[in-house]
Scaffold this motif. Structure first.
Motif: not given
Length: 261
Positions: A215-223
């Motif tokens: 979840l945190l990785q995807e949040a970071k990737t999407s800005g």
């Protein structure tokens, strides 16, 4: 529901300034009043040993220090708000922080707290709780990620976060390990779009990886600068038990996390 009153819990720790900044920024954006709450600990009464009583002077000295610390927190908070031309309603009580903050949370629209406070408070709060890590502020929210699994908790979080998402304008509905061939993110995306929010749906397979970290990785990737998720777990005899993903997110998040239970 409009955000008109925000409660920020100030625990007397270094990250208090971050949490108050976040509340003040959100307050200015939504025209909301800010209620700042500090819960003083009760004096610790230790045994005097050998059956003796603890001298009253020691208890009084503790109380004086506790009161002095509370006054310092209030002065610092008022000065911080004053520097940006804002103000706060100050509330101070003594006792258990989670219980007292939970009562105050019944009469506001949003609660801002430290992650370690939020993990307990979300179970007793009637309002959504935004966990704000040290050193971060939701300054200029632009994009939110919704952790979606179709559960009641996730739906509650999305509804509670709607005013924030309407202000942000764009969101990503993230579904990890969708069941079978079901596109469970479509309906919630359609509902968000009906409120004028630009929404994308993304599905991701965990392949055995940790859900919270994904979840945190995807949040970071999407800005994303805001993560929205349900708080999964339960309370038992005042022992709060969070689901693994929720616990992991609160431990590692670098952006604000809005939770509802």
């Amino acid at each position: 529901m409009a955000i008109k009153t925000i409660l920020v819990v100030l625990s007397g720790v270094p990250g208090d300034e971050t949490r108050l900044d976040a509340a003040l920024i959100l307050g200015a954006r939504f025209g909301a009043g800010i209620v700042a709450l500090h819960v003083k600990p009760s004096p610790v009464i230790l045994s005097g040993g050998m059956g003796g009583e603890v001298p009253a002077s020691l208890i009084e000295a503790q109380q004086v220090e506790i009161d002095r610390n509370a006054s310092s927190i209030e002065s610092t908070a008022r000065a911080q708000a004053g520097r940006i031309g804002s103000s706060i309603q100050w509330r101070c009580e003594e006792g258990d922080e989670t219980s007292i903050a939970g009562v105050h949370a019944r009469y506001v629209d949003l609660v801002v707290a430290a992650p370690d406070v939020a993990r307990d408070l979300v179970f007793v709060s009637a309002s959504p709780v935004m966990a704000v890590p040290d050193g971060t502020t939701p300054n200029g929210l632009r994009h939110a990620v919704v952790a979606w699994n179709g559960s009641r908790e996730a739906a509650r979080a999305v509804r509670d976060a709607l005013p924030l998402m309407e202000a942000v304008g764009s969101a990503e509905v993230l579904v990890i390990d969708p069941p079978g061939n079901q596109e469970i993110g479509v309906d919630i995306a359609r509902w968000l779009a009906s409120h004028g929010i630009k929404v994308d749906v993304r599905e991701r397979l965990s392949n055995g990886a940790d859900i919270g970290s994904l979840l945190l990785q995807e949040a970071k990737t999407s800005g994303a600068d805001l993560l929205i998720m349900g708080a999964y777990g339960h309370s038992r005899l005042r022992e709060w038990v969070l689901g693994g993903a929720t616990e992991d997110v609160l431990d590692k998040a670098k952006i604000p996390v809005l939770m509802s239970h």
